[in-house]
Structure formats: C-alpha cells, structure tokens
Write a protein that holds these residues in place. Structure first.
Motif, PDB file in Angstrom:
ATOM      1  N   LEU A 107       0.838  -7.441   6.957  1.00  0.00           N
ATOM      2  CA  LEU A 107      -0.031  -6.335   7.373  1.00  0.00           C
ATOM      3  C   LEU A 107       0.760  -5.041   7.523  1.00  0.00           C
ATOM      4  O   LEU A 107       0.228  -3.957   7.326  1.00  0.00           O
ATOM      5  CB  LEU A 107      -0.714  -6.655   8.712  1.00  0.00           C
ATOM      6  N   ARG A 108       2.045  -5.167   7.880  1.00  0.00           N
ATOM      7  CA  ARG A 108       2.817  -3.957   8.172  1.00  0.00           C
ATOM      8  C   ARG A 108       2.938  -3.051   6.950  1.00  0.00           C
ATOM      9  O   ARG A 108       2.812  -1.825   7.043  1.00  0.00           O
ATOM     10  CB  ARG A 108       4.200  -4.340   8.690  1.00  0.00           C
ATOM     11  N   ALA A 109       3.180  -3.654   5.791  1.00  0.00           N
ATOM     12  CA  ALA A 109       3.305  -2.839   4.581  1.00  0.00           C
ATOM     13  C   ALA A 109       2.019  -2.062   4.352  1.00  0.00           C
ATOM     14  O   ALA A 109       2.039  -0.883   3.970  1.00  0.00           O
ATOM     15  CB  ALA A 109       3.615  -3.722   3.379  1.00  0.00           C
ATOM     16  N   ALA A 110       0.897  -2.724   4.592  1.00  0.00           N
ATOM     17  CA  ALA A 110      -0.388  -2.044   4.401  1.00  0.00           C
ATOM     18  C   ALA A 110      -0.559  -0.913   5.409  1.00  0.00           C
ATOM     19  O   ALA A 110      -0.930   0.209   5.044  1.00  0.00           O
ATOM     20  CB  ALA A 110      -1.518  -3.062   4.546  1.00  0.00           C
ATOM     21  N   ALA A 149      -3.103   2.188   5.072  1.00  0.00           N
ATOM     22  CA  ALA A 149      -4.386   1.481   4.970  1.00  0.00           C
ATOM     23  C   ALA A 149      -5.273   1.814   6.168  1.00  0.00           C
ATOM     24  O   ALA A 149      -4.796   2.013   7.278  1.00  0.00           O
ATOM     25  CB  ALA A 149      -4.144  -0.026   4.911  1.00  0.00           C
ATOM     26  N   SER A 150      -6.560   1.830   5.923  1.00  0.00           N
ATOM     27  CA  SER A 150      -7.528   2.121   6.985  1.00  0.00           C
ATOM     28  C   SER A 150      -7.774   0.857   7.803  1.00  0.00           C
ATOM     29  O   SER A 150      -7.419  -0.255   7.395  1.00  0.00           O
ATOM     30  CB  SER A 150      -8.847   2.568   6.368  1.00  0.00           C
ATOM     31  N   LEU A 185      -7.702  -7.518   4.981  1.00  0.00           N
ATOM     32  CA  LEU A 185      -6.489  -8.338   4.859  1.00  0.00           C
ATOM     33  C   LEU A 185      -6.497  -9.485   5.880  1.00  0.00           C
ATOM     34  O   LEU A 185      -6.048 -10.590   5.586  1.00  0.00           O
ATOM     35  CB  LEU A 185      -5.238  -7.479   5.065  1.00  0.00           C
ATOM     36  N   VAL A 186      -7.012  -9.200   7.080  1.00  0.00           N
ATOM     37  CA  VAL A 186      -7.115 -10.262   8.091  1.00  0.00           C
ATOM     38  C   VAL A 186      -8.067 -11.349   7.581  1.00  0.00           C
ATOM     39  O   VAL A 186      -7.771 -12.549   7.651  1.00  0.00           O
ATOM     40  CB  VAL A 186      -7.606  -9.696   9.450  1.00  0.00           C
ATOM     41  N   TYR A 191       0.822  -1.205   0.000  1.00  0.00           N
ATOM     42  CA  TYR A 191       0.000   0.000   0.000  1.00  0.00           C
ATOM     43  C   TYR A 191       0.855   1.253   0.000  1.00  0.00           C
ATOM     44  O   TYR A 191       1.881   1.296   0.653  1.00  0.00           O
ATOM     45  CB  TYR A 191      -0.859   0.031   1.270  1.00  0.00           C
ATOM     46  N   THR A 192       0.431   2.228  -0.709  1.00  0.00           N
ATOM     47  CA  THR A 192       1.006   3.567  -0.554  1.00  0.00           C
ATOM     48  C   THR A 192      -0.185   4.481  -0.286  1.00  0.00           C
ATOM     49  O   THR A 192      -1.303   4.174  -0.696  1.00  0.00           O
ATOM     50  CB  THR A 192       1.729   4.037  -1.827  1.00  0.00           C
TER      51      THR A 192
END
Ligand code: SAM
Length: 355
Positions: A309-312, A317-318, A325-326, A14-15
């Motif tokens: 998840l960390r990248a998101a 990410a909201s 994602l979970v 995500y960016t």
C-alpha cells in the motif's frame, strides 16, 4: 492467482502522473475473500522495534530494523484505516514490535477510533510503558489491551525477554485494569523447557482477577524457527496439565472469530484461553489481515504474501484507490498456513508482523 505469484513487485507502483485504474471491486458491500470469509479485522504493526528481545520472537543477534522513513507516517496510517473501514473492516489492533514505542501513539488511537466504521480498538503490548500510557490511551478511545507475560518469576522473565523487568509489566497491567481497558487479556507463549512448568501458576491468576489468561502455541517464524521446532506444547497437553492441578476445566467454547478456545477453572473469576495455531489451526474462521509498519498488507501470518500500500500512497493514490487495493488484498487472501505441509514463512519475523 497462485500465492507465489503475489509479491510486492506485482502490485502496481503508483506515480502521481500515471495511476492505473484499478477500481473493479464493488464498494457497496463489506469485503469477502475468495473463500467467502468476511475479513473485518486489521492488525497494524506500528513499528518493528521493541524494548524487549523475547527469545521466541527475535534472534539474539542479527536483527535489522526498518529505517524510519520506511515506516508509514500517522497520516498514511489513518488513510489506510479509512480505506479499510470503507472496505468493511470494523476492528483494529495496534501491535509491533512494541506499539507503545511510537511517539504518536495516543494521537493515532484518537484518530483511528474517530474513523467512521471502526467499532473496536485494542492493543497488544509488553506492558512496559502502560503505567504511563494506560490513562491517555483510554481517554483517546482505546477499548482494551492484551499484555504479554510468560512467567511470574522475575529472573525467568529477565531470561525470556533478555533483560525485562517483570515488576514494570505488572504495574502496567494494574494501571490498565484501573483505568478500565477491559477485559484485560494476558498472553503467554508457552515453550517447552522454558516456561511450560509455570502454566498452572499463570492460570491461577484467574482465581484472583477477572482477566483472561491465554496460552499460545509457539510458532516457527523467521529467525526463531529453532525455538519453535522442539518447543511447541500443544494446548491439549496444557489442558491436561491444568486439569491434573485444578480438576476438570469448564469449557466456554470460542467467541466468534476469536482463535482462543476458552475454559474456566471452577469458580475462577477469570477465564483461560488456548490458541492452538500449530496443533489445531483456525484458518476456516480467520477474519484478519495485517498491516506491516512499512505499509504492506500481509495476507496470512504464516505465509509471505503481501500487497504494497505504501508505494500506492506515496505515489499519490486516492483513498478510493487504496480501498480498491485493500479489497484486492482481501480477494487474494490465502486459505491458510502450510505448516502441516512444512511450508514456513521466510520474509518477516514476528516482531515485524505483530502476532
Ligand atoms: N511487543 C508486543 C508484545 O510483547 O505483546 C506486541 C508484539 S508481539 C510480536 C505480539 C504477540 O506475539 C505477543 O503476545 C508475543 O508473545 C507473540 N509472539 C511472538 N513471537 C511468537 C512466536 N514465535 N509464536 C507465537 N507467538 C509469538
């Protein structure tokens, strides 16, 4: 999706500018995996560092620890817990490495326990810091602890942990008991030739204390596969060993989703638990997922599949996107481990995954 196609690089990075729309899982129901299992138990590794070096957990040399900026911050962890709770997770366990090394532990416990939907919170610890922390953790909302203790012999304890003081662990257990982190469960990884002869003595703790003494089959995690190779003592063998000392054990069955098969020595105050991950896996009732300290959902303890998840999170990410994602990770959860087919995990050791 085939398990080997799922690695951290397949997950959208995500960016803040370009976030892929991934909301496709319904949000009004608890997450079920593709085998219909309800996944509602998240085990969070707070750090990969530990103040012990147990021989079945970490190799003597060659350990590399995560640089601190790679660890999820408190705010990031709480965001994941909120998203997981929305996806139907109800139980949290803090582990590590050694979770009590995390400076923000008490505040984290308070924040996680206050998360709507989280009903139960436990911690697995080596107990070294419990004498100091048990009371504040209890006050912050921790429900109970598992403490690892593989022998009652101080010298053997030093050998197994490569330097630990048994007395300090014992003081921690007593303090946890005193402040009411109940029921106290003690974990003992049994390794042939190392501590298997001490199982009757460990089991005898349940004659005096209302605790659950759990014996765990050693698993071949990265870095220690050699210890596990010849070291596994099957639970059935341990039960036979204990029955030769104490007479027939009373079978108590298993609590739902608890991997331990429970027994009692006649008239004992506490219980015995046997966790037979190697000889009798419990994948069909698995309800758990793990979060690594660097923010990956690890889908099965003994496989390498992960969702990042960390990248998101760091891409902006909201909470709703993290929940998606979970749910995605739950949907991708493999059926179970592949030990019988000789498939071993390669990516992470137990000290990164938390047991
Ligand atoms: N530091 C904490 C502790 O000592 O309990 C938490 C982390 S430790 C990795 C969590 C649990 O995993 C402990 O009960 C430990 O004994 C168990 N464990 C570590 N290596 C293992 C292995 N190779 N097989 C089975 N259990 C293992």
């Amino acid at each position: 999706m085939a398990a080997q196609n799922l690695n951290t690089t397949t997950i959208p990075l995500y960016t803040p500018e370009s976030r892929p729309a991934i909301a496709s899982y319904p949000t009004d129901e608890p997450a079920l995996d593709s085998y219909g299992r309800r996944i509602d138990y998240l085990r969070i590794s707070l750090t990969d560092r530990c103040n012990l070096r147990c021989v079945y957990c970490m190799p003597a040399v060659g350990m590399h620890f995560m640089p601190r900026p790679e660890l999820l911050t408190s705010d990031e962890l709480v965001l994941v817990v909120r998203a997981a709770a929305k996806a139907g997770f109800r139980k949290i366990r803090l582990t590590g490495g050694e979770p009590s090394l995390r400076a923000d532990l008490v505040e984290l416990v308070r924040a996680i326990k206050a998360t709507p939907g989280i009903e139960h919170m436990a911690m697995t610890t080596n107990g070294l810091r419990l004498k100091k922390l048990a009371q504040p953790l209890k006050e912050a909302g921790l429900d109970r602890v598992n403490v690892s203790i593989d022998t009652l012999d101080p010298q053997k304890f030093r050998q197994i942990t490569r330097g630990g003081r048994l007395e300090q662990v014992w003081e921690g257990i007593e303090e946890a008991d005193r402040v009411g982190l109940h029921p106290i469960k003690l974990n003992s990884v049994v390794v042939r030739g190392l501590n298997d002869a001490e199982v009757p003595q460990l089991a005898a703790l349940t004659l005096t204390y209302p605790w659950e003494m759990r014996f765990i089959e050693v698993m071949p995690l990265t870095g220690v596969a050699n210890v596990a190779q010849d070291g596994v003592v099957k639970s059935a063998e341990l039960i036979a060993q204990l029955e030769s000392v104490y007479g027939p054990l009373e079978s108590l069955g298993a609590a739902s989703s608890d991997p331990a098969r429970r027994y009692r020595i006649p008239d004992a105050k506490g219980k015995l638990g046997f966790i037979s991950s190697v000889s009798d896996p419990f994948c069909s009732t698995c309800n758990r997922m793990r979060l690594t300290a660097d923010g990956r959902l690890h889908l099965c303890l003994l496989r390498d599949d992960e969702v990042d998840l960390r990248a998101a999170i760091r891409g902006g990410a909201s909470e709703a996107e993290i929940e998606q994602l979970v749910r995605h990770a739950v949907a991708l959860k493999p059926w179970g481990h592949g030990l019988p087919e000789g498939v071993l995990p390669t990516l992470r050791g137990m000290s990164e995954l938390g047991g």
